[in-house]
Design a protein around this motif. Structure first.
Motif, short mmCIF file in Angstrom:
data_model
loop_
_atom_site.label_atom_id
_atom_site.label_comp_id
_atom_site.label_asym_id
_atom_site.label_seq_id
_atom_site.Cartn_x
_atom_site.Cartn_y
_atom_site.Cartn_z
N ASN A 71 41.30 -12.92 -103.64
CA ASN A 71 40.54 -13.87 -102.75
C ASN A 71 41.06 -14.57 -101.55
OD1 ASN A 71 38.92 -16.16 -101.92
ND2 ASN A 71 37.79 -15.93 -103.82
N THR A 82 40.44 -16.98 -100.18
CA THR A 82 40.12 -18.65 -99.98
C THR A 82 40.91 -19.30 -101.26
OG1 THR A 82 37.84 -18.00 -99.34
CG2 THR A 82 38.20 -20.17 -99.81
N SER A 83 40.60 -18.65 -102.26
CA SER A 83 41.25 -19.16 -103.57
C SER A 83 42.81 -18.52 -103.64
CB SER A 83 40.51 -18.88 -104.72
OG SER A 83 40.67 -17.33 -105.07
N GLN A 111 40.77 -12.00 -108.21
CA GLN A 111 39.52 -12.11 -108.52
C GLN A 111 38.99 -10.73 -109.31
OE1 GLN A 111 37.53 -14.44 -105.80
NE2 GLN A 111 35.50 -13.29 -106.46
C1 NAG Z 1 36.84 -17.00 -103.36
O1 NAG Z 1 37.35 -18.12 -104.16
C2 NAG Z 1 36.36 -19.16 -103.74
C3 NAG Z 1 37.00 -20.53 -104.42
O2 NAG Z 1 37.04 -20.19 -105.87
C4 NAG Z 1 34.87 -19.07 -104.21
O3 NAG Z 1 34.34 -20.12 -103.70
C5 NAG Z 1 34.46 -18.03 -103.36
O4 NAG Z 1 33.07 -17.52 -103.69
C6 NAG Z 1 35.37 -16.68 -103.46
N1 NAG Z 1 35.01 -15.38 -102.75
C7 NAG Z 1 34.34 -14.25 -103.29
C8 NAG Z 1 34.05 -13.47 -102.05
O5 NAG Z 1 33.91 -14.28 -104.31
#
Ligand code: NAG
Ligand code: NAG
Ligand code: NAG
Length: 292
Positions: free
Chosen positions: A209, A211-212, A216
């Motif tokens: 992921n 963003t984080s 994941q």
């Molecule tokens: C990735 O992580 C962020 C923060 O934890 C979250 O808000 C976001 O939904 C995630 N992206 C996906 C595609 O799951």
């Protein structure tokens, strides 16, 4: 005059007297220098801010891999979860507890073959503990801890996880015993013929992921409908993905992980009675998971 020494563009010249080398700045050069240093520092601070507030995307690359060489997928307890549902989101375990009799029996095998031999190892089934798989059954791979889910087209090696879902009263090559508290065959058939009845599968995937900036885990869902007169063989072929990540501000670190990402499904349907007579195997559903 002393500020002029901050002019980055000052030119060298020789004084005739004493032959000393000194630099001579100009006001224009000094202003230009301050502007450039100022812009560079501001940009640096901006990048630093972006970095610490997670504004910079790391460099990452994902690649699905198809090769004739050996591909392995690690056998983890949470790789596959399954349960039989007699109605939407209603597991057979719930019904069995309610009625105090058994409808379904599950048997799991690890199947391995190479050029010289093949082998079936029975796996223990337990209630999953992974929070994403509550209410599902998982497989215990401790008996096959030196194996992986493997495929090598070149060396003709393959392994497979197989889950068989039998009616409680069924008997064949694999299911050789009958539990004491079975429901009647017509009750079992009615369950297998339920309009929403079938086997729900969950398959592990993990991906990066951005963003984080963490790996994941997600589960892919799949459902195979049952019908009492049929033996449904569903084969899921896992596709593996390799992800490499470069991140870090001053010093970049590189990491790499692999995970199954996709499970391609192929269904085959046999007449259950005929399969039992001719092959000696007659479950309602057989799920096979391999590494395709
Ligand atoms: C990735 O992580 C962020 C923060 O934890 C979250 O808000 C976001 O939904 C995630 N992206 C996906 C595609 O799951
Ligand atoms: C399925 O049932 C469980 C309780 O048995 C409930 O917690 C869950 O929310 C249900 N899921 C859906 C999708 O209805
Ligand atoms: C795994 O271990 C068993 C028992 O020690 C052995 O028979 C088998 O050949 C091993 N398999 C592999 C793929 O190493």
């Amino acid at each position: 005059m002393s500020f002029l020494k901050y002019d980055l563009f000052s030119s060298k010249f020789y004084m005739n007297v004493g032959g000393q080398q000194i630099r001579k700045g100009t006001v224009f050069g000094m202003l230009l220098s301050i502007l450039i240093v100022g812009l560079a520092s501001t940009y640096f601070i901006y990048i630093l801010y972006q970095y610490f507030t997670n504004g910079i995307e790391p460099n990452y690359r994902e690649q699905s891999f198809i090769t004739q060489q050996k591909i392995d997928i690690e056998l983890k307890n949470n790789l596959v979860g399954f349960r039989f549902e007699y109605d939407v989101n209603k597991s057979i375990q719930q019904l069995e507890a309610e009625k105090n009799k058994k409808y379904m029996v599950f048997i799991a095998l690890f199947f391995y073959f190479d050029n010289d031999f093949y082998q079936n190892i029975q796996l223990d089934i337990f209630e999953c503990t992974d929070e994403n798989l509550i209410g599902f059954y998982c497989l215990d791979y401790s008996k096959v801890s030196n194996y992986t889910l493997t495929l090598s087209t070149i060396d003709n090696i393959q392994s497979q996880i197989q889950v068989f879902s039998y009616g409680c009263l069924d008997l064949d090559q694999l299911k050789t015993t009958i539990p004491d508290n079975c429901a009647t065959q017509s009750e079992i058939d009615a369950i297998a013929n339920g309009i929403n009845a079938g086997q729900r599968m969950k398959f592990y995937t993990s991906q990066y992921n951005v963003t984080s900036q963490k790996t994941q885990i997600n589960y892919r869902n799949s459902f195979v409908y049952s019908i009492a007169s049929q033996y449904i063989l569903s084969t899921y072929s896992a596709q593996k993905q390799i992800t490499s990540i470069k991140e870090g501000f001053f010093v970049q670190s590189q990491s790499k992980f692999t995970s199954p990402i996709q499970y391609n499904l192929q269904n085959q349907v046999f007449d259950r009675q005929q399969a039992l007579t001719n092959i000696g195997e007659g479950p309602f559903i057989q799920i096979s998971v391999d590494n395709g």
